[in-house]
Scaffold this active site. Sequence first.
Site, mmCIF file in Angstrom:
data_model
loop_
_atom_site.group_PDB
_atom_site.id
_atom_site.type_symbol
_atom_site.label_atom_id
_atom_site.label_comp_id
_atom_site.label_asym_id
_atom_site.label_seq_id
_atom_site.Cartn_x
_atom_site.Cartn_y
_atom_site.Cartn_z
ATOM 1 N N VAL A 32 0.830 -4.597 2.403
ATOM 2 C CA VAL A 32 1.904 -5.568 2.198
ATOM 3 C C VAL A 32 1.863 -6.150 0.790
ATOM 4 C CG1 VAL A 32 2.693 -7.875 2.903
ATOM 5 C CG2 VAL A 32 2.249 -6.130 4.618
ATOM 6 N N ASP A 39 -7.070 -8.974 -5.703
ATOM 7 C CA ASP A 39 -7.797 -8.575 -4.490
ATOM 8 C C ASP A 39 -9.285 -8.792 -4.732
ATOM 9 O OD1 ASP A 39 -6.722 -6.760 -1.898
ATOM 10 O OD2 ASP A 39 -8.896 -6.822 -2.191
ATOM 11 N N GLU A 41 6.664 -10.701 6.642
ATOM 12 C CA GLU A 41 7.089 -9.407 6.119
ATOM 13 C C GLU A 41 7.399 -8.474 7.286
ATOM 14 O OE1 GLU A 41 7.846 -8.336 2.975
ATOM 15 O OE2 GLU A 41 8.566 -6.756 4.291
ATOM 16 N N ASN A 60 7.948 -8.194 16.639
ATOM 17 C CA ASN A 60 7.010 -7.100 16.923
ATOM 18 C C ASN A 60 6.767 -6.942 18.417
ATOM 19 O OD1 ASN A 60 6.752 -6.192 14.376
ATOM 20 N ND2 ASN A 60 4.692 -6.960 14.002
ATOM 21 N N GLY A 95 0.708 2.241 18.132
ATOM 22 C CA GLY A 95 -0.548 1.899 17.465
ATOM 23 C C GLY A 95 -0.215 1.237 16.150
ATOM 24 N N CYS A 107 0.007 -3.387 13.226
ATOM 25 C CA CYS A 107 0.780 -4.576 13.622
ATOM 26 C C CYS A 107 0.973 -4.732 15.128
ATOM 27 C CB CYS A 107 2.133 -4.562 12.920
ATOM 28 S SG CYS A 107 1.972 -4.804 11.146
ATOM 29 N N LYS A 120 -2.142 -5.641 17.440
ATOM 30 C CA LYS A 120 -2.764 -6.941 17.168
ATOM 31 C C LYS A 120 -1.765 -8.083 17.346
ATOM 32 C CE LYS A 120 -2.569 -7.625 12.119
ATOM 33 N NZ LYS A 120 -1.621 -8.722 12.088
HETATM 34 N N1 LIG Z 1 0.734 -3.212 7.218
HETATM 35 C C1 LIG Z 1 1.946 -3.535 7.683
HETATM 36 O O1 LIG Z 1 2.763 -2.676 8.018
HETATM 37 C C2 LIG Z 1 2.342 -4.973 7.798
HETATM 38 C C3 LIG Z 1 3.692 -5.296 7.957
HETATM 39 C C4 LIG Z 1 4.055 -6.632 8.044
HETATM 40 C C5 LIG Z 1 3.077 -7.599 8.010
HETATM 41 N N2 LIG Z 1 1.770 -7.268 7.873
HETATM 42 C C6 LIG Z 1 0.777 -8.342 7.802
HETATM 43 O O2 LIG Z 1 0.441 -8.532 6.426
HETATM 44 C C7 LIG Z 1 -0.950 -8.902 6.310
HETATM 45 C C8 LIG Z 1 -1.670 -7.926 5.407
HETATM 46 O O3 LIG Z 1 -1.624 -6.661 6.027
HETATM 47 P P1 LIG Z 1 -1.995 -5.337 5.244
HETATM 48 O O4 LIG Z 1 -1.635 -4.201 6.127
HETATM 49 O O5 LIG Z 1 -1.452 -5.398 3.873
HETATM 50 O O6 LIG Z 1 -3.594 -5.483 5.193
HETATM 51 P P2 LIG Z 1 -4.602 -4.714 4.227
HETATM 52 O O7 LIG Z 1 -5.910 -4.738 4.926
HETATM 53 O O8 LIG Z 1 -4.024 -3.410 3.803
HETATM 54 O O9 LIG Z 1 -4.665 -5.628 2.911
HETATM 55 C C9 LIG Z 1 -5.232 -6.882 2.885
HETATM 56 C C10 LIG Z 1 -5.927 -7.050 1.545
HETATM 57 O O10 LIG Z 1 -6.340 -8.401 1.413
HETATM 58 C C11 LIG Z 1 -7.568 -8.397 0.697
HETATM 59 N N3 LIG Z 1 -8.235 -9.676 0.911
HETATM 60 C C12 LIG Z 1 -8.726 -10.173 2.083
HETATM 61 N N4 LIG Z 1 -9.238 -11.387 1.878
HETATM 62 C C13 LIG Z 1 -9.070 -11.685 0.559
HETATM 63 C C14 LIG Z 1 -9.398 -12.780 -0.249
HETATM 64 N N5 LIG Z 1 -10.020 -13.830 0.259
HETATM 65 N N6 LIG Z 1 -9.087 -12.740 -1.560
HETATM 66 C C15 LIG Z 1 -8.473 -11.661 -2.085
HETATM 67 N N7 LIG Z 1 -8.137 -10.572 -1.355
HETATM 68 C C16 LIG Z 1 -8.423 -10.584 -0.049
HETATM 69 C C17 LIG Z 1 -8.300 -7.199 1.249
HETATM 70 O O11 LIG Z 1 -9.335 -6.763 0.385
HETATM 71 C C18 LIG Z 1 -7.174 -6.182 1.388
HETATM 72 O O12 LIG Z 1 -7.050 -5.391 0.226
HETATM 73 C C19 LIG Z 1 -1.481 -8.955 7.732
HETATM 74 O O13 LIG Z 1 -1.374 -10.253 8.206
HETATM 75 C C20 LIG Z 1 -0.535 -8.045 8.479
HETATM 76 O O14 LIG Z 1 -0.457 -8.354 9.848
HETATM 77 C C21 LIG Z 1 1.382 -5.972 7.748
#
Ligand SMILES: NC(=O)c1ccc[n+]([C@@H]2O[C@H](COP(=O)([O-])OP(=O)(O)OC[C@H]3O[C@@H](n4cnc5c(N)ncnc54)[C@H](O)[C@@H]3O)[C@@H](O)[C@H]2O)c1
Length: 439
Positions: A13, A32, A153, A214, A263, A266, A269
């Site tokens: 995201v 990150d 998102e 979702n 699966g 999203c 969970k």
């Molecule tokens: N993946 C999807 O399709 C999607 C869609 C909509 C919403 N979301 C939501 O968005 C959020 C992120 O999901 P994602 O799939 O991008 O996860 P992800 O695991 O791909 O990315 C999260 C990133 O955050 C970083 N991070 C964690 N703690 C940190 C900190 N304290 N400081 C700096 N960086 C930090 C991690 O290293 C990782 O790179 C979640 O809440 C998820 O539910 C995901």
Amino acid sequence: MINNITVIGTGYVGLVTGTCLSDFGLNVLCIDQDESKINKLNNGIIPIYEPGLQELVRKNYAEGRLHFSTDIISGIQNSEVIFIAVGTPPKDDGSADLDNVVKVAQTIARHMNGPKVVVNKSTVPIGTARLVKKIIEANKTAPYRVDVVSNPEFLREGAAVYDFMHPDRVVVGAQNPEVKEIMKQVYRVLFLNQKTPFLFTSPETAEAIKYVSNAFLATKITFINELSELFEKAGCNIVDVARGMGMDGRIGSKFLNPGPGYGGSCFPKDTRALAKTSREYGVELTLVEATIAANEKQKRRMVDKIEAALGNLQDKTLAILGLAFKPETDDMRDSPALTIIPELIQRGALIKAYDPKAMEEAKWRLEGIPGLELVNSPYEAASEAHALVILTEWNQFRSLDLIRLRENMQEPIFIDLRNIYEPIFMKQQGFCYYSVGRS
Ligand SMILES: NC(=O)c1ccc[n+]([C@@H]2O[C@H](COP(=O)([O-])OP(=O)(O)OC[C@H]3O[C@@H](n4cnc5c(N)ncnc54)[C@H](O)[C@@H]3O)[C@@H](O)[C@H]2O)c1
């Protein structure tokens, strides 16, 4: 005018958000804590597979609008608007783990050097914007103003760049008019394009919209998945049933393709987290709880189906095509493969598995499972196999060389858990063909 944006969390995201905002002309710093991820990005290597993302990252990086760093303090201090896009994984009890969000909020509080608008893009339980504001207010070291916005998102992995650029809606949960104006500025490219619907509401409502959207989609897919067993026994064709249902404008045709269970990062969970939040309020979400249980049942039913097709699984070699939870992504989080493969092995099968993009992730997720071999092509997987199983509907699996496959397999058993082939055609090709919801 808002021009500098920081995005904390550069995953599926955060990276897409930061890249697309930079493509809209904003100056974006993606932060990150994962140093290897940031190093890769600074060297033009994209740590995830997402169609169109690599080109867009390289373009905006080269043009000087997109930056990557592990330095969260400069991220906080260089921008007035800070997006939080960190992971919120599930805890054992199903609730969303907010540790990453809380940690970022504390860090913002300690290092803010002026007024900040903190925009939460992570999927978080109702009330989290309030919590983040409380944490920042309690920990800040100077009396700067902070506003917290919920901006969930809705992008789909595999189509994330397109979805960010062409969203069905942008939901903004913000308390006051000034902050809404700032959000309009951040999203000005989409806001000025009148095709994008914007919904301004309270942060709590915005947080709820994400979870219930979702949960609704998970329920819709589970509805058709659960019916697949009935249709197999009753002699109906689920594809036509879904088409017939979907032609009703009130129902719609999307999310009616049966499969081995939903699966991904999203739906599993978020359904569990919504059910947990609701239980905390003393409200039982019977339907969402049933969706979660029916989805688990669907995955187990797929294992039974494979076993039934072979008689038994003892020492049988299975070619598994597809490990990612859906096509066009390398993401295996909560992929049905992670339930189905170990269960098949538990019942005595040997597995040769292939995925076009998820092999790196599969190496560490499935590492050490005895009886599993990761191979380099569908044909290597099928060689000497007693059956072939389609788990993910990658386009390249839709046009396999079926004669080559069949000639190299020990038995011509083809189990298509995504219904990407026609039963009559597969019979003509000499396969014993099984699919989902078609007798
Ligand atoms: N993946 C999807 O399709 C999607 C869609 C909509 C919403 N979301 C939501 O968005 C959020 C992120 O999901 P994602 O799939 O991008 O996860 P992800 O695991 O791909 O990315 C999260 C990133 O955050 C970083 N991070 C964690 N703690 C940190 C900190 N304290 N400081 C700096 N960086 C930090 C991690 O290293 C990782 O790179 C979640 O809440 C998820 O539910 C995901």
